[in-house]
Write a protein that holds these residues in place. Structure first.
Motif, PDB file in Angstrom:
ATOM      1  N   ASP A   1      51.627   9.134   6.541  1.00  0.00           N
ATOM      2  CA  ASP A   1      50.808   8.757   5.402  1.00  0.00           C
ATOM      3  C   ASP A   1      51.153   9.579   4.167  1.00  0.00           C
ATOM      4  OD1 ASP A   1      48.930   7.083   4.476  1.00  0.00           O
ATOM      5  OD2 ASP A   1      47.329   7.772   5.818  1.00  0.00           O
ATOM      6  N   SER A   2      50.545   9.251   3.027  1.00  0.00           N
ATOM      7  CA  SER A   2      50.788  10.050   1.826  1.00  0.00           C
ATOM      8  C   SER A   2      49.992  11.350   1.862  1.00  0.00           C
ATOM      9  CB  SER A   2      50.438   9.250   0.580  1.00  0.00           C
ATOM     10  OG  SER A   2      49.075   8.926   0.623  1.00  0.00           O
ATOM     11  N   VAL A   3      48.981  11.404   2.722  1.00  0.00           N
ATOM     12  CA  VAL A   3      48.290  12.674   2.956  1.00  0.00           C
ATOM     13  C   VAL A   3      48.342  12.993   4.449  1.00  0.00           C
ATOM     14  CG1 VAL A   3      46.695  12.573   1.006  1.00  0.00           C
ATOM     15  CG2 VAL A   3      46.039  11.545   3.179  1.00  0.00           C
ATOM     16  N   ILE A   4      48.348  14.281   4.740  1.00  0.00           N
ATOM     17  CA  ILE A   4      48.344  14.713   6.133  1.00  0.00           C
ATOM     18  C   ILE A   4      46.955  15.255   6.438  1.00  0.00           C
ATOM     19  CG2 ILE A   4      49.373  16.326   7.779  1.00  0.00           C
ATOM     20  CD1 ILE A   4      51.883  16.182   5.835  1.00  0.00           C
ATOM     21  N   ARG A   5      46.285  14.646   7.403  1.00  0.00           N
ATOM     22  CA  ARG A   5      44.893  14.998   7.698  1.00  0.00           C
ATOM     23  C   ARG A   5      44.831  16.248   8.580  1.00  0.00           C
ATOM     24  NH1 ARG A   5      41.524  11.663   4.733  1.00  0.00           N
ATOM     25  NH2 ARG A   5      42.768   9.830   4.251  1.00  0.00           N
ATOM     26  N   LEU A   6      44.065  17.237   8.127  1.00  0.00           N
ATOM     27  CA  LEU A   6      44.028  18.510   8.838  1.00  0.00           C
ATOM     28  C   LEU A   6      42.676  18.815   9.475  1.00  0.00           C
ATOM     29  CD1 LEU A   6      45.881  20.422   6.028  1.00  0.00           C
ATOM     30  CD2 LEU A   6      46.839  19.907   8.261  1.00  0.00           C
ATOM     31  N   GLY A   7      41.684  17.977   9.200  1.00  0.00           N
ATOM     32  CA  GLY A   7      40.372  18.227   9.792  1.00  0.00           C
ATOM     33  C   GLY A   7      39.567  19.244   8.990  1.00  0.00           C
ATOM     34  N   ASN A   8      38.661  19.940   9.649  1.00  0.00           N
ATOM     35  CA  ASN A   8      37.746  20.845   8.962  1.00  0.00           C
ATOM     36  C   ASN A   8      38.153  22.305   9.115  1.00  0.00           C
ATOM     37  OD1 ASN A   8      36.299  18.539   8.493  1.00  0.00           O
ATOM     38  ND2 ASN A   8      34.755  18.960  10.071  1.00  0.00           N
ATOM     39  N   VAL A   9      37.720  23.115   8.149  1.00  0.00           N
ATOM     40  CA  VAL A   9      37.759  24.560   8.357  1.00  0.00           C
ATOM     41  C   VAL A   9      36.400  24.904   8.931  1.00  0.00           C
ATOM     42  CG1 VAL A   9      37.998  26.830   7.293  1.00  0.00           C
ATOM     43  CG2 VAL A   9      39.325  24.910   6.440  1.00  0.00           C
ATOM     44  N   GLU A  10      36.403  25.169  10.223  1.00  0.00           N
ATOM     45  CA  GLU A  10      35.142  25.283  10.937  1.00  0.00           C
ATOM     46  C   GLU A  10      34.664  26.725  11.002  1.00  0.00           C
ATOM     47  OE1 GLU A  10      35.950  23.640  14.732  1.00  0.00           O
ATOM     48  OE2 GLU A  10      36.000  21.586  13.998  1.00  0.00           O
ATOM     49  N   GLY A  11      33.391  26.888  10.881  1.00  0.00           N
ATOM     50  CA  GLY A  11      32.768  28.187  11.083  1.00  0.00           C
ATOM     51  C   GLY A  11      33.449  29.280  10.296  1.00  0.00           C
ATOM     52  N   ARG A  12      33.603  30.418  10.939  1.00  0.00           N
ATOM     53  CA  ARG A  12      34.297  31.501  10.277  1.00  0.00           C
ATOM     54  C   ARG A  12      35.752  31.569  10.726  1.00  0.00           C
ATOM     55  NH1 ARG A  12      29.969  33.813  11.534  1.00  0.00           N
ATOM     56  NH2 ARG A  12      28.381  33.707   9.934  1.00  0.00           N
ATOM     57  N   SER A  13      36.135  30.624  11.557  1.00  0.00           N
ATOM     58  CA  SER A  13      37.518  30.664  12.037  1.00  0.00           C
ATOM     59  C   SER A  13      38.425  30.033  10.988  1.00  0.00           C
ATOM     60  CB  SER A  13      37.640  29.945  13.374  1.00  0.00           C
ATOM     61  OG  SER A  13      38.145  28.653  13.186  1.00  0.00           O
ATOM     62  N   ARG A  14      39.715  30.132  11.264  1.00  0.00           N
ATOM     63  CA  ARG A  14      40.648  29.667  10.253  1.00  0.00           C
ATOM     64  C   ARG A  14      41.253  28.336  10.651  1.00  0.00           C
ATOM     65  NH1 ARG A  14      45.528  33.788  11.736  1.00  0.00           N
ATOM     66  NH2 ARG A  14      45.186  33.723  13.967  1.00  0.00           N
ATOM     67  N   LEU A  15      42.053  27.827   9.755  1.00  0.00           N
ATOM     68  CA  LEU A  15      42.824  26.618  10.008  1.00  0.00           C
ATOM     69  C   LEU A  15      44.276  27.000   9.761  1.00  0.00           C
ATOM     70  CD1 LEU A  15      43.097  23.481  10.321  1.00  0.00           C
ATOM     71  CD2 LEU A  15      42.761  23.328   7.872  1.00  0.00           C
ATOM     72  N   ALA A  16      45.116  26.846  10.768  1.00  0.00           N
ATOM     73  CA  ALA A  16      46.519  27.205  10.578  1.00  0.00           C
ATOM     74  C   ALA A  16      47.398  26.068  11.054  1.00  0.00           C
ATOM     75  CB  ALA A  16      46.858  28.485  11.352  1.00  0.00           C
ATOM     76  N   PHE A  17      48.440  25.811  10.298  1.00  0.00           N
ATOM     77  CA  PHE A  17      49.401  24.795  10.740  1.00  0.00           C
ATOM     78  C   PHE A  17      50.811  25.185  10.327  1.00  0.00           C
ATOM     79  CE2 PHE A  17      49.999  22.621   6.650  1.00  0.00           C
ATOM     80  CZ  PHE A  17      48.838  22.976   5.965  1.00  0.00           C
ATOM     81  N   LEU A  18      51.750  24.595  11.025  1.00  0.00           N
ATOM     82  CA  LEU A  18      53.155  24.924  10.813  1.00  0.00           C
ATOM     83  C   LEU A  18      53.893  23.672  10.360  1.00  0.00           C
ATOM     84  CD1 LEU A  18      55.185  27.398  11.621  1.00  0.00           C
ATOM     85  CD2 LEU A  18      55.931  25.762  13.324  1.00  0.00           C
ATOM     86  N   LEU A  19      54.714  23.827   9.330  1.00  0.00           N
ATOM     87  CA  LEU A  19      55.532  22.707   8.870  1.00  0.00           C
ATOM     88  C   LEU A  19      57.000  23.031   9.116  1.00  0.00           C
ATOM     89  CD1 LEU A  19      53.835  21.956   5.430  1.00  0.00           C
ATOM     90  CD2 LEU A  19      53.408  20.824   7.614  1.00  0.00           C
ATOM     91  N   GLU A  20      57.708  22.042   9.612  1.00  0.00           N
ATOM     92  CA  GLU A  20      59.147  22.207   9.796  1.00  0.00           C
ATOM     93  C   GLU A  20      59.814  21.336   8.745  1.00  0.00           C
ATOM     94  OE1 GLU A  20      60.882  21.998  13.921  1.00  0.00           O
ATOM     95  OE2 GLU A  20      61.821  20.248  13.016  1.00  0.00           O
ATOM     96  N   MET A  21      60.667  21.974   7.933  1.00  0.00           N
ATOM     97  CA  MET A  21      61.247  21.243   6.808  1.00  0.00           C
ATOM     98  C   MET A  21      62.756  21.377   6.820  1.00  0.00           C
ATOM     99  SD  MET A  21      58.613  22.823   4.016  1.00  0.00           S
ATOM    100  CE  MET A  21      59.054  24.483   4.368  1.00  0.00           C
ATOM    101  N   ASN A  22      63.417  20.398   6.235  1.00  0.00           N
ATOM    102  CA  ASN A  22      64.849  20.521   5.998  1.00  0.00           C
ATOM    103  C   ASN A  22      65.092  20.617   4.500  1.00  0.00           C
ATOM    104  OD1 ASN A  22      65.587  20.519   8.612  1.00  0.00           O
ATOM    105  ND2 ASN A  22      66.693  18.578   8.569  1.00  0.00           N
ATOM    106  N   ILE A  23      65.926  21.575   4.128  1.00  0.00           N
ATOM    107  CA  ILE A  23      66.302  21.721   2.727  1.00  0.00           C
ATOM    108  C   ILE A  23      67.659  21.037   2.556  1.00  0.00           C
ATOM    109  CG2 ILE A  23      66.829  23.383   0.901  1.00  0.00           C
ATOM    110  CD1 ILE A  23      63.955  23.561   1.747  1.00  0.00           C
ATOM    111  N   GLN A  24      67.726  20.158   1.596  1.00  0.00           N
ATOM    112  CA  GLN A  24      68.975  19.426   1.335  1.00  0.00           C
ATOM    113  C   GLN A  24      70.071  20.413   0.917  1.00  0.00           C
ATOM    114  OE1 GLN A  24      69.129  16.159   2.137  1.00  0.00           O
ATOM    115  NE2 GLN A  24      67.077  16.693   2.858  1.00  0.00           N
TER     116      GLN A  24
END
Lengths: 490, 167
Positions: free
Chosen positions: A326-349
């Motif tokens: 999609d044009s946006v990537i859905r990440l859900g909520n930042v819940e409570g006092r915990s964090r939200l972490a995600f990893l992106l794998e990218m290719n540089i031209q």
């Protein structure tokens, strides 16, 4: 990152200033200190000046510093961006880069305590009979214990049609809820859409904006012919602020379908191997659900041409591959006092000249505590293209996360190869995976992988049970790495 | 691209783990084992001299030779009497070291690719004018000339990497 000193401001130079300009600026400022005050140990101002110059005059340290210097439009969320390396080579081939995004709510925030509006949607098809349904009932009873009187709970059961077991009501009416729960009888097929639609209807009885809204689906089978309807409903409700969690019980359910179902709202999908672990899974899920800092967090997929996003994976609060179509990537909520972490794998031209690349990370979220909708959080992370980029040790959290994710993806590739009929390749990869699981200290998963490798060669496929065990087992590995496991609240 | 030393697959520069076999690629680089050189063209040094006639007289005692083929995780032990032929089994010829199970055809191994002989001076490798050539460590061997082999040498038949261990 917001605590980093602005070395460019200390020296009064432009961030793009040449090395000579930096030296001249430093010497001028240094001379403004009387010689007696040029003591780093005693004079904090002088110390800061020398520090700034030491970093900015060293090309390698300056490059590192630059990449850490992120632009923050709003400091409400603490967003840390870490790259697998700050410098890449001038090269005529594509290069791989990983970015870890770690989002924490502000420390002083109380974490808006929204009452929960929760609907449990329970599969009561014939196969749920006995231990499965008993376990679900027991789990629901415990969930009810965990909720507070202001929380709203509804329960829907479904087979090929849906019944409202308990309509949406604040928990002051507990006895009625339990009575309905025990009356659920197993019979009939599995039509998930029926259950979802009835569940969403119950959730909508409450004003959604005043609650943290969640639908939890528990199923043990394949849905019949209504997959598309289900996914459309999930997409619509995600926009309304309803999160969907899906748990598959046993081994005969469609994991790809459940993954797709939870994707629009950024929720988790999970595997419940034994009926007895329903309680634990459900409790884990509900913990922290009520305290929401940021809702419906999404990443804008607007990247410059030099970058292509290859893969995305949410690590905290739970492990889940991100859907990138999609044009946006859905990440859900930042819940409570915990964090939200995600990893992106990218290719540089391919990069033919030395330059500095700026990668925009644009996040959007709703902040219920401040009644803010569509709040944007824009940052940039920079990477330098250099002719002789020095080898850097990649940051440990990224290495560990990629190590675990790679195992999950190897397992997914095995399944693709099995489906394509390339059994030898599948078995070879599964043997590699066995080795890696052993190295990672996961003997149980390794044993399963070893067993499946043999089975692929002999029977031409994996066992249903093994497929789920490995898929969800390897998926969960990443949240157990030291960096992500400590759910510290400091 | 870089090449994973454990399985030989191509990986992006900057990748941390091999997508094929799961090996940690950064450890390979820091050990100085991964080259970013083009695969078949790194003849930077002149090849070592081929052996002379008298050094080439056939040896009498048989020797044990072990081949390790990382890409397919095969390990083979062969008795070397006077010759081990290397290639791919066909209707006319079944070489002692048959590389067809190791994707030899895809990786450019000829039917009769090379020969390993036991001689007085030790063991030698001879490329038999194969289509895609034979590399001994970083040397591309000229055809039909015997080159001495050492324990642990790296040999590429076409694009197929093997290691040789001599007892």
């Amino acid at each position: 990152m917001s605590k980093i000193f602005d070395y460019y401001a200390i020296l009064g130079v432009d961030p793009k200033a040449e090395a000579t300009a930096i030296r001249i600026a430093f010497e001028a400022l240094q001379n403004s200190f009387p010689p007696a005050e040029r003591d780093r140990a005693r004079n904090a101002d002088y110390q800061r000046l020398v520090n700034a110059y030491e970093v900015l005059s060293d090309p390698v340290r300056r490059a590192t510093y630059d990449s850490l210097l992120v632009e923050t439009t709003m400091v409400d969320l603490d967003i840390a961006l870490t790259l697998s390396r700050d410098n890449i080579e001038v090269s005529d081939t594509e290069q791989r880069l990983y970015l870890l995004v770690d989002i924490r709510p502000p420390k002083q925030s109380s974490g808006q305590q929204l009452p929960l509006n929760l609907c449990l949607v329970i599969d009561r098809s014939t196969s749920m009979q006995g231990r499965r349904l008993d376990a679900v009932r027991a789990a629901v009873e415990l969930v009810i214990e965990k909720l507070t009187p202001s929380d709203v709970l509804s329960i829907v059961s479904f087979s090929d049609r849906a019944e409202v077991v308990a309509s949406a009501q604040p928990l002051s009416h507990k006895p009625g809820i339990l009575r309905g729960l025990h009356a659920i009888e197993a019979s009939g097929g599995t039509e998930i859409y029926q259950g979802l639609a009835a569940g969403v209807k119950e959730l909508r009885q409450s004003p959604l904006a005043e609650y943290s809204n969640h639908l939890i689906l528990l199923t043990d089978g394949h849905t019949y012919g209504d997959d598309k309807q289900c996914l459309e409903l999930a997409a619509r409700t995600a926009v309304e602020g309803i999160g969907i969690t899906a748990f598959g019980i046993g081994s005969d359910w469609n994991d790809q379908f459940l993954d797709q179902l939870v994707a629009p709202s950024g929720g988790p999908s999970g595997f419940i191997e034994q009926p007895k672990s329903v309680v634990q899974k459900l409790q884990e899920r509900i913990t922290g659900m009520g305290t929401v800092y940021a809702q419906n967090m999404r990443l804008q997929r607007s990247f410059p041409d030099f970058l292509s996003l290859e893969y995305g994976y949410k690590i905290v609060p739970f492990a889940q591959p991100l859907v990138l179509d999609d044009s946006v990537i859905r990440l859900g909520n930042v819940e409570g006092r915990s964090r939200l972490a995600f990893l992106l794998e990218m290719n540089i031209q391919p990069q033919t000249v030395e330059r500095r690349l700026s990668i925009p990370i644009n996040l959007v979220a709703d902040i219920p505590a401040r009644q803010m909708q569509q709040q944007t959080f824009n940052q940039n992370v920079r990477v330098n293209v250099l002719k002789n980029a020095q080898m850097q040790e990649p940051p440990e959290p990224i290495v560990e996360a990629v190590r675990m994710l790679n195992m999950y993806r190897m397992n997914e590739r095995v399944w693709e190869e099995v489906e394509a009929g390339d059994l030898e390749a599948a078995a070879r990869r599964m043997r590699h995976l066995t080795t890696r699981l052993l190295e990672a200290g996961e003997p149980q998963l390794a044993r399963q992988a070893n067993f499946e490798a043999e089975r692929i060669l002999q029977a031409g496929t994996m066992s249903l049970d093994g497929r789920k065990k490995l898929k969800f087992g390897t998926r969960a590995l990443v949240t157990r790495t030291t960096y992500f496991d400590d759910d510290d609240n400091d | 691209m870089i090449r994973c030393i454990e399985c030989g697959s191509n990986q992006y520069v900057g990748a941390l783990f091999c997508t094929e076999c799961g090996a940690f690629l950064v450890a390979q680089i820091s050990k100085g084992q991964t080259t970013i050189l083009p695969f078949s063209e790194f003849t930077v040094h002149a090849p070592p001299p081929p052996l002379t006639k008298e050094e080439l007289e056939t040896a009498v005692t048989p020797r044990q030779v072990t081949f390790v083929i990382p890409s397919s995780r095969r390990r083979l032990q062969l008795e070397l009497h006077d010759e081990i032929r290397v290639g791919r089994a066909g209707t006319e010829l079944i070489p002692e070291l048959d590389l067809s199970p190791d994707d030899g055809a895809e990786k450019g191994v000829s039917r009769l690719h090379a020969s390993i002989k036991s001689v007085k001076k030790g063991i030698v490798l001879i490329d038999l004018d194969s289509t895609n050539g034979t590399m001994l460590n970083t040397y591309r061997l000229p055809p039909n000339r015997p080159y001495p082999l050492k324990n642990g040498d790296e040999i590429r038949f076409g694009d197929l990497l093997t290691h040789i261990f001599i007892d």
